[in-house]
Design a protein around this motif. Structure first.
Motif, mmCIF file in Angstrom:
data_model
loop_
_atom_site.group_PDB
_atom_site.id
_atom_site.type_symbol
_atom_site.label_atom_id
_atom_site.label_comp_id
_atom_site.label_asym_id
_atom_site.label_seq_id
_atom_site.Cartn_x
_atom_site.Cartn_y
_atom_site.Cartn_z
ATOM 1 N N GLY A 50 0.808 -1.209 0.000
ATOM 2 C CA GLY A 50 0.000 0.000 0.000
ATOM 3 C C GLY A 50 0.841 1.258 0.000
ATOM 4 O O GLY A 50 2.016 1.259 -0.348
ATOM 5 N N ASP A 66 -3.952 -1.878 2.270
ATOM 6 C CA ASP A 66 -4.123 -0.455 1.992
ATOM 7 C C ASP A 66 -4.459 -0.293 0.507
ATOM 8 O O ASP A 66 -5.381 -0.931 0.014
ATOM 9 C CB ASP A 66 -2.863 0.300 2.431
ATOM 10 C CG ASP A 66 -2.980 1.808 2.323
ATOM 11 O OD1 ASP A 66 -3.578 2.419 3.220
ATOM 12 O OD2 ASP A 66 -2.474 2.364 1.331
ATOM 13 N N THR A 96 -8.311 -2.322 3.942
ATOM 14 C CA THR A 96 -9.162 -1.591 3.000
ATOM 15 C C THR A 96 -10.501 -2.286 2.790
ATOM 16 O O THR A 96 -10.542 -3.412 2.287
ATOM 17 C CB THR A 96 -8.457 -1.458 1.646
ATOM 18 O OG1 THR A 96 -7.174 -0.877 1.845
ATOM 19 C CG2 THR A 96 -9.263 -0.595 0.698
ATOM 20 N N HIS A 152 -3.502 0.207 11.556
ATOM 21 C CA HIS A 152 -3.589 0.072 10.099
ATOM 22 C C HIS A 152 -2.492 -0.810 9.519
ATOM 23 O O HIS A 152 -2.681 -1.436 8.480
ATOM 24 C CB HIS A 152 -3.499 1.484 9.488
ATOM 25 C CG HIS A 152 -3.599 1.515 8.005
ATOM 26 N ND1 HIS A 152 -4.798 1.332 7.335
ATOM 27 C CD2 HIS A 152 -2.656 1.709 7.042
ATOM 28 C CE1 HIS A 152 -4.584 1.427 6.035
ATOM 29 N NE2 HIS A 152 -3.304 1.655 5.827
#
Length: 268
Positions: free
Chosen positions: A27, A96, A121, A248
């Motif tokens: 990502g 991501d 995501t 994340h």
């Protein structure tokens, strides 16, 4: 490092292990090394991994126009990797923005995707559904800022290390990315992924019809629970939702859990 070509560009990638092929898509603002803690665990399980440096990141694949970063082109880069490696179907994993490409690839070219594992995501339709129903728009404020010319690169180069560590990424990886993007010009390609959003045309049918696992960290500062939980409505195949007590940065900071999710999906 091996290379392959597509659309007049040359991409670096890693290819290691043996067995069922698993494509690992990084990502923003990452690179193929973001999988360095996950890939060995997959190799130990008898899997082969291919991890490309994606468009805008690989030294030989940095077109200047934002129109060169639409989703169909990004997915086309992955198809070209499979073709170059002689692989008809692969298990696809994305984190991501790599997750965004993975969702797109599974809807546009399901015949090339054996299974799907997406980290962080949500499905794009779930993300759109969540915007008026959650705080997702506030969490995604930076996407609007990235539409501006040159300013985001200059600002990003100055604050990237602090931004990454404050969002939960470990200090070692944050420092490495800060060194990589000390020159603001190196951020233009990665930020063009965001600038191309208004130009991207989604697949005709956005329903995912391949076996899918979605892994989400409940401490993710960028992606809201509402979109994460809605994602299941857009998968018409075997589906698993894995919630982690994490932020994340799942490939870097939760490699064991990520590898387990991938192995269980591939072996199912």
């Amino acid at each position: 490092m091996p290379t392959y070509t597509h659309d007049g560009l040359t991409f670096d990638y890693t290819d290691a292990g043996a067995g069922e092929p698993v494509v690992l898509l990084h990502g923003f603002p990452e690179d193929a090394q973001s999988w360095q803690r996950v890939a060995p665990l997959l190799h130990d399980a008898g899997l082969r991994t291919l991890a490309p440096e994606q468009r805008g990141y690989s030294p030989g694949a940095k077109p200047k126009r934002r129109g060169d970063y639409t989703l169909d082109k990004l997915s086309g880069d992955v198809l070209a990797l499979l073709d170059a490696a002689g692989i008809e179907r692969a298990h696809v994993v994305g984190h991501d923005w790599g997750g965004g490409v993975a969702w797109d690839l599974a809807t546009r070219h399901p015949q090339r995707v054996a299974s799907l594992v997406v980290l962080a995501t949500p499905h794009p339709s779930a993300a759109m559904w969540a915007i008026p129903r959650s705080k997702q728009a506030l969490r995604s404020w930076y996407m609007g800022f990235f539409q501006l010319p040159w300013l985001p690169e200059r600002a990003g180069a100055r604050v990237i290390e602090r931004m990454l560590t404050s969002s939960g990424l470990n200090a070692e990886d944050a420092r490495r990315y800060a060194e990589r993007y000390a020159d603001p010009a190196r951020l233009t390609g990665p930020m063009n992924w965001y600038r191309a959003i208004p130009l991207s045309q989604p697949a005709t049918d956005l329903t995912v019809r391949v076996p899918t696992t979605y892994v989400w960290g409940n401490g993710d500062p960028y992606l809201d629970r509402v979109a994460a939980e809605k994602t299941r409505d857009f998968v018409a195949a075997d589906y698993r939702f894995v919630e982690l007590d994490a932020t994340h940065w799942l490939p870097q900071d939760e490699p064991d859990a990520v590898a387990t999710a991938i192995i269980e999906r591939v072996m199912s």
